[in-house]
Scaffold this active site. Structure first.
Site, PDB file in Angstrom:
ATOM      1  N   ALA A 134      -3.122  29.579 -50.150  1.00 33.28           N
ATOM      2  CA  ALA A 134      -1.925  29.282 -49.365  1.00 33.28           C
ATOM      3  C   ALA A 134      -1.424  30.511 -48.619  1.00 33.28           C
ATOM      4  CB  ALA A 134      -0.838  28.731 -50.278  1.00 33.28           C
ATOM      5  N   LYS A 185     -15.057  22.378 -58.779  1.00 32.01           N
ATOM      6  CA  LYS A 185     -15.128  23.847 -58.731  1.00 32.01           C
ATOM      7  C   LYS A 185     -14.015  24.471 -59.568  1.00 32.01           C
ATOM      8  CE  LYS A 185     -11.488  24.379 -55.918  1.00 32.01           C
ATOM      9  NZ  LYS A 185     -10.330  25.310 -56.043  1.00 32.01           N
ATOM     10  N   THR A 242     -12.982  30.511 -55.515  1.00 33.02           N
ATOM     11  CA  THR A 242     -12.148  30.255 -56.687  1.00 33.02           C
ATOM     12  C   THR A 242     -12.639  30.979 -57.932  1.00 33.02           C
ATOM     13  OG1 THR A 242     -11.801  28.052 -55.747  1.00 33.02           O
ATOM     14  CG2 THR A 242     -11.033  28.389 -57.969  1.00 33.02           C
ATOM     15  N   SER A 248      -6.738  32.832 -57.417  1.00 31.39           N
ATOM     16  CA  SER A 248      -7.011  31.479 -57.892  1.00 31.39           C
ATOM     17  C   SER A 248      -6.279  31.220 -59.201  1.00 31.39           C
ATOM     18  CB  SER A 248      -8.514  31.291 -58.103  1.00 31.39           C
ATOM     19  OG  SER A 248      -8.769  30.160 -58.915  1.00 31.39           O
ATOM     20  N   ASN A 250      -6.701  28.686 -61.255  1.00 33.91           N
ATOM     21  CA  ASN A 250      -7.638  28.255 -62.290  1.00 33.91           C
ATOM     22  C   ASN A 250      -8.387  29.445 -62.880  1.00 33.91           C
ATOM     23  OD1 ASN A 250      -7.726  25.079 -62.217  1.00 33.91           O
ATOM     24  ND2 ASN A 250      -7.552  25.759 -60.111  1.00 33.91           N
TER      25      ASN A 250
END
Length: 320
Positions: A134, A185, A242, A248, A250
């Site tokens: 973002a 992913k 990612t 990221s 995650n």
């Protein structure tokens, strides 16, 4: 052309910012009145601090008004997608809805397009996904994403409406492939983060990424995706970003697991629920998905990182 974005999180706010910079008025819907007041009074979203929203971005808590725009993007967590759509009074028949969620609905096992159609059967789902943060989009840094829509004419229209001077959209009709690449992913990113957090090294991460990609391909193809889609931005591209960047969520969550540290519960980690859904889907299809399976058990506390790695390394040897 009126554009609304449902969800004033970091990604929804970033999209609103980049579209508005091109002179396109955007309505940003948030369920939180505080977020709306921050945008109206200070031109800043609590979810994307430091980014000034252009004046032509308006904010509202009126979901039905926002959903009446000609072009509607949905940027809410996957696990809340159906509940948000249920609150919209209109049936949205023959309306294109651009889904910016990345995940698999845990309750139904459906991807985001089918989950949306379960609530609004007459809508035309499109998926916007790919390697992006973002903050990069909001800053106007060059970004390329995949826009997937089964209706090629609608896809072309959306591609031109939503591309900007810094945001380049590539089009495909393979909605299943695009949404599964974006969802799966995140599972591999958690595993890679746990690997690095536990000090297992970059070589182990590279192995997880590579074998994880093969696992993504197996499951996605079984569910009807085209292999070339997974090799593009929405699959391999997003996986690479990612699994290697601290930006990221995650990946950072995985690092916390690897270190045995608590993770901020206010931060949405789509991959945790997706890991459980993916492991369940693979089991139903009779597919081997060892990384999704151990990641699912890792996120629920059923395995430690060391046990997860031992589980993967003790599997029978085979051809690549």
């Amino acid at each position: 052309m009126s554009i609304s974005i449902l969800g004033a999180g970091a990604f929804g706010t970033a999209l609103a910012t980049t579209l508005a910079r091109e002179g396109r008025p955007v309505t940003l819907w948030a369920r939180d009145p505080y977020a709306v007041s921050r945008i109206r009074d200070h031109r800043e979203s609590p979810r994307l601090p430091g980014v000034q929203l252009p004046e032509i971005v308006s904010a509202t808590t009126d979901l039905n008004a926002a959903a009446s725009a000609e072009t509607v993007l949905v940027s809410v967590p996957t696990q809340t997608l159906r509940s948000v759509l249920e609150r919209i009074d209109s049936p949205l028949d023959d309306r294109a809805l651009v889904l910016c969620c990345k995940g698999i609905d845990l309750e139904t096992g459906l991807g985001v397009s089918d989950a949306a159609r379960k609530v609004k059967p007459g809508l035309v789902p499109a998926v916007l996904t790919g390697p992006s943060f973002a903050a990069d989009i909001a800053k106007g840094l060059p970004t390329a994403l995949t826009l997937a829509c089964a209706d090629e004419n609608i896809g072309q229209t959306l591609q031109h409406q939503l591309s900007t001077s810094s945001l380049r959209l590539y089009r495909t009709t393979d909605v299943t492939g695009a949404e599964l690449g974006g969802a799966l992913k995140n599972v591999i990113a958690i595993a890679c983060g746990a690997c690095i957090g536990a000090g297992l090294g970059d070589s182990a991460r590279a192995a997880l990424m590579t074998r994880g990609f093969a696992e993504m391909m197996r499951l996605a193809e079984q569910l009807g995706a085209r292999p070339e889609t997974l090799s593009g931005l929405s699959g391999l591209g997003d996986l690479t970003l990612t699994c290697t960047s601290d930006l990221s969520r995650n990946y950072r969550y995985g690092i916390s697991l690897g270190r045995g540290e608590a993770f901020d519960p206010e931060i949405t980690v789509e991959g945790a629920a997706t890991a459980r859904a993916a492991a369940r889907l693979a089991d139903d299809k009779g597919l081997s998905a060892p990384i999704a399976t151990v990641t699912s058990r890792l996120t629920t506390g059923a395995l430690t990182v060391r046990e997860a790695m031992d589980d993967l390394l003790s599997r029978p040897l085979k051809e690549e």
